[in-house]
Design an enzyme around this catalytic site. Structure first.
Site, PDB file in Angstrom:
ATOM      1  N   GLU A 230      41.423  92.708  62.897  1.00  0.00           N
ATOM      2  CA  GLU A 230      40.679  91.444  62.928  1.00  0.00           C
ATOM      3  C   GLU A 230      40.937  90.696  64.323  1.00  0.00           C
ATOM      4  O   GLU A 230      41.996  90.292  64.713  1.00  0.00           O
ATOM      5  CB  GLU A 230      41.529  90.519  61.857  1.00  0.00           C
ATOM      6  CG  GLU A 230      40.843  89.031  61.605  1.00  0.00           C
ATOM      7  CD  GLU A 230      41.754  88.049  61.102  1.00  0.00           C
ATOM      8  OE1 GLU A 230      41.141  87.089  60.769  1.00  0.00           O
ATOM      9  OE2 GLU A 230      42.814  88.059  61.168  1.00  0.00           O
TER      10      GLU A 230
ATOM     11  N   ASP B 261      45.688  92.148  60.553  1.00  0.00           N
ATOM     12  CA  ASP B 261      45.522  90.879  60.595  1.00  0.00           C
ATOM     13  C   ASP B 261      45.818  90.290  62.411  1.00  0.00           C
ATOM     14  O   ASP B 261      46.949  90.504  62.803  1.00  0.00           O
ATOM     15  CB  ASP B 261      46.742  90.062  59.782  1.00  0.00           C
ATOM     16  CG  ASP B 261      46.303  88.603  59.530  1.00  0.00           C
ATOM     17  OD1 ASP B 261      47.300  87.946  59.592  1.00  0.00           O
ATOM     18  OD2 ASP B 261      45.247  88.254  59.012  1.00  0.00           O
TER      19      ASP B 261
ATOM     20  N   ASP C 297      42.624  88.822  36.432  1.00  0.00           N
ATOM     21  CA  ASP C 297      43.809  88.781  35.708  1.00  0.00           C
ATOM     22  C   ASP C 297      43.995  89.480  34.408  1.00  0.00           C
ATOM     23  O   ASP C 297      43.222  89.497  33.766  1.00  0.00           O
ATOM     24  CB  ASP C 297      44.118  86.966  35.434  1.00  0.00           C
ATOM     25  CG  ASP C 297      45.266  86.853  34.768  1.00  0.00           C
ATOM     26  OD1 ASP C 297      45.188  85.824  34.000  1.00  0.00           O
ATOM     27  OD2 ASP C 297      46.154  87.600  34.761  1.00  0.00           O
TER      28      ASP C 297
HETATM   29  O1  TEU Z   1      42.893  85.006  60.000  1.00  0.00           O
HETATM   30  C1  TEU Z   1      43.003  84.594  61.216  1.00  0.00           C
HETATM   31  C2  TEU Z   1      41.886  83.743  61.108  1.00  0.00           C
HETATM   32  O2  TEU Z   1      40.771  84.011  61.983  1.00  0.00           O
HETATM   33  C3  TEU Z   1      41.825  82.334  60.476  1.00  0.00           C
HETATM   34  O3  TEU Z   1      42.664  81.726  60.434  1.00  0.00           O
HETATM   35  C4  TEU Z   1      40.604  81.733  60.783  1.00  0.00           C
HETATM   36  O4  TEU Z   1      40.421  81.294  62.284  1.00  0.00           O
HETATM   37  C5  TEU Z   1      40.676  80.400  60.037  1.00  0.00           C
HETATM   38  O5  TEU Z   1      40.942  80.399  58.875  1.00  0.00           O
HETATM   39  C6  TEU Z   1      39.108  79.829  60.154  1.00  0.00           C
HETATM   40  O6  TEU Z   1      39.050  78.836  58.972  1.00  0.00           O
HETATM   41  C7  TEU Z   1      43.888  85.759  59.448  1.00  0.00           C
HETATM   42  C8  TEU Z   1      43.649  85.973  57.603  1.00  0.00           C
HETATM   43  O7  TEU Z   1      42.513  86.508  57.780  1.00  0.00           O
HETATM   44  C9  TEU Z   1      43.849  84.642  57.285  1.00  0.00           C
HETATM   45  O8  TEU Z   1      43.505  84.526  55.844  1.00  0.00           O
HETATM   46  C10 TEU Z   1      45.429  84.075  57.501  1.00  0.00           C
HETATM   47  O9  TEU Z   1      45.424  82.740  57.145  1.00  0.00           O
HETATM   48  C11 TEU Z   1      45.506  84.237  58.970  1.00  0.00           C
HETATM   49  O10 TEU Z   1      44.984  85.394  59.688  1.00  0.00           O
HETATM   50  C12 TEU Z   1      47.195  84.098  59.100  1.00  0.00           C
HETATM   51  O11 TEU Z   1      47.665  85.266  58.750  1.00  0.00           O
HETATM   52 CA    CA Z   2      48.059  87.755  36.176  1.00  0.00          CA
END
Ligand code: TEU
Ligand code: CA
Length: 603
Positions: free
Chosen positions: A302, A248, A60
């Site tokens: 991902e 993502d 921050d």
């Molecule tokens: O994550 C997808 C994913 O694999 C996660 O949701 C996972 O299955 C879960 O959190 C496990 O605990 C991606 C992003 O990295 C994540 O931060 C986001 O919440 C999600 O997509 C939606 O955009």
């Molecule tokens: Ca800040």
């Protein structure tokens, strides 16, 4: 003839020269393609060491308790000194933060809390000046429900943006207590964040799809306008000089528009059911043709729901889709189902890397990671975060990540050996995944609260989202505000960057040496991988071989010292690096201490 003015002579020169440079580029000698190394086409993103920054928790700079972009810029020397050369920035775009930025409201605007576009440009310039690169997070499976596309889409069934998302009629349900018919969601698709993946919208009395939160409606990629909008925003950032994207949940972008109910088997792992839809490859190839092929970029997907066997179809260099993907087999190897936790079983973990080496050849590049913003801390999950073994086990895990086959991804704080957080109550959490699961499981009495919280101490994403620990001052030097957006881990008084940078034997400085070893020994990038002792429950011993260059990595994944006889009477000749300052070499028996990690050159 009147001497042409400076401007005219410049224009004349340009008129003459410019076409040449362009012509030159057309006729210029082709850029020499470097020779193959062990069958691999050498490329910058294969030789990269990536560091993930979660901006909300990094630094921050303006005292509001929330990390921001000027905060990142102020720490670029720290990252350069560590030796990483690619930064992956988790979402920095305008967002109402229902899911901490993974719910984007405007793709061409920087989140107000993180700063301005000028701050972004300054950070990018600072990264380039330090010979590093930046990849950003492309979140286009869904948007925020506050994105103008969705605001328009939900207004009426004939709105021009209606088909940017998935709208379906509900199914007739049983009569309600008032005898009136009720509506059920179009099918039984669950959301990753608990509950149904469908949300009823009274404005048009239809449901819209959201695989994640209610405020994260899924985009309809079957609509060519949607795809063009995505390619255009990608070009916007690449034209600014960004070097690529982490994409993502990209395998979820193609849906079966009939949305049939999931079978009981599919419900067990609905992530797999949602992935690899009918047009996924077609859209990734179209994206590549329209965007990536025109830039020197790195892409990492991902890949939730994609198996190792399916991986070459996405990353094969003859497929023209993505450069690499994240498979979740290793990082989730100690999960039971989606949420429960069990200690690491080393042979299981080792078998995953052997399978990767077998399935992904020189034309299908891999990634190596055991932590990110969606998983708990690496030393607490795969190491031993007790006071005696936290440092050696953190170093051992970095040794593994930086000597295995594939581009390594380090997560902010792992270079300090940061640990999981001692969560005590639901109020300690910020993550929507936790809050929704609490309502769905604890409030409904399905799971006792203490069991629920105890499990989250091992599995929650918030373990990795506690603010970076920069020094031993208040709030670990992350912020001058009284209270950061998420509590700092109280162990920042012992574990912090200032202490680590100053200590030559720290996890930070050891990791920096490891990165230097990887950079100066190509065998750790392009060398063949071989597990020497796959069934050993405590020792992970493997070699990386490139031509006549062969290196041995030996890792004791337990606190029990062992005299380890190298398989096949292999001789550990010259010691390259060790996390416990041993001098042992030129021997076939290694006297390993607890969490001992060593790299040797071998014949
Ligand atoms: O994550 C997808 C994913 O694999 C996660 O949701 C996972 O299955 C879960 O959190 C496990 O605990 C991606 C992003 O990295 C994540 O931060 C986001 O919440 C999600 O997509 C939606 O955009
Ligand atoms: Ca800040």
């Amino acid at each position: 003839m009147k001497t042409p003015s400076l401007a005219t002579s410049f224009l004349l020169a340009f008129a003459v020269l410019a076409p040449v440079s362009m012509i030159q580029s057309e006729t210029a000698d082709p850029v020499p393609v470097p020779a193959l190394v062990n069958g691999y086409q050498p490329t910058w993103w294969k030789e990269a060491v990536v560091y993930q920054v979660y901006p909300r928790s990094f630094k921050d700079s303006n005292g509001d308790g929330i990390g921001d972009i000027p905060g990142i810029t102020s720490k670029l020397d720290y990252l350069q000194h560590l030796g990483v050369n690619v930064i992956w920035l988790s979402p920095h775009y305008d967002s109402p933060n229902a899911d901490n930025g993974y719910d984007i409201r405007d793709y061409r605007k920087v989140m107000a809390e993180f700063g301005t576009m000028a701050d972004f440009d300054t950070m990018l310039a600072g990264i380039k000046q330090r010979h590093m690169r930046l990849i950003i997070d492309l979140v286009v499976n869904h948007t925020s429900d506050e994105h103008r596309w969705f605001v328009e889409s939900r207004k009426s069934k004939d709105n021009p943006y209606r088909d940017f998302y998935f709208w379906r009629d509900g199914k007739p349900g049983p009569a309600g207590p008032d005898g009136k018919p009720t509506l059920l969601p179009p099918n039984n698709d669950p959301s990753f964040f608990s509950g149904s993946a469908w949300q009823f919208d009274p404005t048009t009395s239809q449901y819209y799809l959201h695989y994640f939160a209610v405020k994260q409606p899924d985009l309809n990629w079957d609509n060519a306008k949607v795809r063009e909008e995505v390619y255009s925003l990608m070009r916007f950032w690449l034209d600014k000089g960004v070097d690529g994207f982490r994409m993502d949940v990209i395998p979820l972008i193609s849906k079966n528009p009939a949305f049939p109910d999931l079978t009981p088997d599919q419900l067990h792992n609905y992530g797999n059911a949602y992935a690899n839809g009918p047009h996924m490859h077609e859209y990734l190839q179209e994206m590549n043709r329209n965007v990536m092929a025109k830039y020197d970029v790195m892409t990492v997907g991902e890949a939730l729901g994609i198996s190792l066997e399916q991986t070459p179809l996405i990353v094969g260099d003859d497929r023209h889709e993505l450069n690499m993907i994240f498979n979740f087999d290793a990082i989730r190897s100690n999960r039971v189902g989606r949420d429960d936790f069990k200690p690491t079983d080393l042979p299981t973990l080792k078998a995953i890397y052997t399978r990767h080496a077998e399935k992904l050849d020189a034309h299908s590049w891999d990634t190596v990671f055991l932590s990110n913003h969606d998983n708990p801390r690496i030393v607490s999950t795969f190491g031993d975060d007790s006071p005696e073994f936290r440092v050696p086990s953190a170093k051992l895990l970095e040794t593994m990540l930086l000597t295995l086959r594939g581009t390594p991804f380090l997560y902010q704080g792992d270079e300090l050996g940061m640990t999981n957080y001692p969560f005590k109550a639901i109020g300690d959490f910020d993550d929507i995944e936790v809050k929704n699961a609490y309502k769905a499981n604890v409030v409904t009495g399905k799971i006792p609260e203490d069991v629920f919280i105890a499990n989250l101490r091992h599995t929650s994403r918030d373990n990795s989202r506690t603010p970076m620990q920069w020094d031993s001052s208040a709030n670990g030097g992350f912020t001058t505000a009284l209270k950061p957006w998420l509590a700092e881990n109280p162990n920042y008084t012992q574990i912090n960057a200032a202490a680590e940078v100053a200590d030559p034997d720290s996890v930070y400085n050891y990791t920096s040496k490891l990165i230097a070893v990887r950079r100066t020994h190509q065998a750790f990038v392009y060398g063949d991988y071989k597990d020497l002792d796959p069934d050993n429950k405590a020792i992970f011993a493997y070699t990386r071989t490139l031509g006549t260059e062969r290196y041995l990595v030996v890792l004791n994944f337990s606190k029990i010292p062992v005299a380890y006889a190298l398989p096949g009477a292999l001789k550990a000749e010259s010691l390259i690096l060790s996390n416990l300052a041993t001098s042992e070499q030129n021997t076939s028996t290694l006297h390993l201490a607890g969490w001992d990690a060593r790299i040797y050159k071998v014949q």
